[in-house]
Design a protein around this motif. Structure first.
Motif, short mmCIF file in Angstrom:
data_model
loop_
_atom_site.label_atom_id
_atom_site.label_comp_id
_atom_site.label_asym_id
_atom_site.label_seq_id
_atom_site.Cartn_x
_atom_site.Cartn_y
_atom_site.Cartn_z
N MET A 49 0.84 -1.19 0.00
CA MET A 49 0.00 0.00 0.00
C MET A 49 0.88 1.25 0.00
SD MET A 49 -2.88 -1.62 0.27
CE MET A 49 -4.18 -0.53 0.78
N VAL A 50 0.36 2.31 -0.64
CA VAL A 50 1.02 3.62 -0.62
C VAL A 50 -0.04 4.69 -0.36
CG1 VAL A 50 2.91 2.98 -2.17
CG2 VAL A 50 0.81 3.92 -3.13
N ARG A 51 0.41 5.87 0.00
CA ARG A 51 -0.53 6.99 0.21
C ARG A 51 -1.20 7.34 -1.11
NH1 ARG A 51 3.24 11.39 2.94
NH2 ARG A 51 4.05 11.13 0.85
N ASP A 52 -2.40 7.86 -1.03
CA ASP A 52 -3.16 8.23 -2.23
C ASP A 52 -2.37 9.15 -3.15
OD1 ASP A 52 -5.11 6.82 -0.92
OD2 ASP A 52 -6.51 8.48 -0.71
N GLU A 53 -1.72 10.14 -2.56
CA GLU A 53 -1.01 11.13 -3.38
C GLU A 53 0.27 10.57 -4.01
OE1 GLU A 53 -0.16 12.02 1.01
OE2 GLU A 53 -1.94 11.66 -0.17
N ASP A 54 0.75 9.41 -3.55
CA ASP A 54 1.96 8.80 -4.10
C ASP A 54 1.66 7.72 -5.14
OD1 ASP A 54 3.64 10.34 -2.50
OD2 ASP A 54 3.61 8.88 -0.87
N LEU A 55 0.40 7.38 -5.33
CA LEU A 55 0.03 6.25 -6.18
C LEU A 55 0.54 6.39 -7.62
CD1 LEU A 55 -1.42 3.53 -6.33
CD2 LEU A 55 -3.51 4.78 -6.91
N PHE A 56 0.33 7.54 -8.24
CA PHE A 56 0.74 7.72 -9.64
C PHE A 56 2.24 7.53 -9.81
CE2 PHE A 56 2.22 10.38 -13.14
CZ PHE A 56 1.49 9.83 -14.18
#
Length: 71
Positions: A49-56
């Motif tokens: 899992m990663v933070r939402d803002e790091d997904l891209f």
């Protein structure tokens, strides 16, 4: 948190975590201890899992290094 990677291969999780942390993106492995429930067969997938803002950016890093998002 968003799911970045789901795999039964623990080496993919380790490599992906290393690559992401090298770029300053914190990654959180989930379901790591599920092998206790499954009898250490390795049939239940693990997730990264990663933070939402790091997904891209995280997806781009994994794609650049030839790591698929799902197995």
């Amino acid at each position: 948190m968003k799911e970045l990677l789901r795999t039964t291969d623990p080496t993919k999780i380790a490599l992906a975590t290393l690559l992401l942390e090298g770029e300053g993106i914190p990654a959180f492995p989930m379901d790591v201890h599920m092998s206790v429930l499954e009898g250490s067969l390795g049939i239940l997938p693990r997730r990264l899992m990663v933070r939402d803002e790091d997904l891209f950016m995280a997806r781009a890093i994994l794609a650049e290094n030839g790591i698929a998002g799902e197995e």
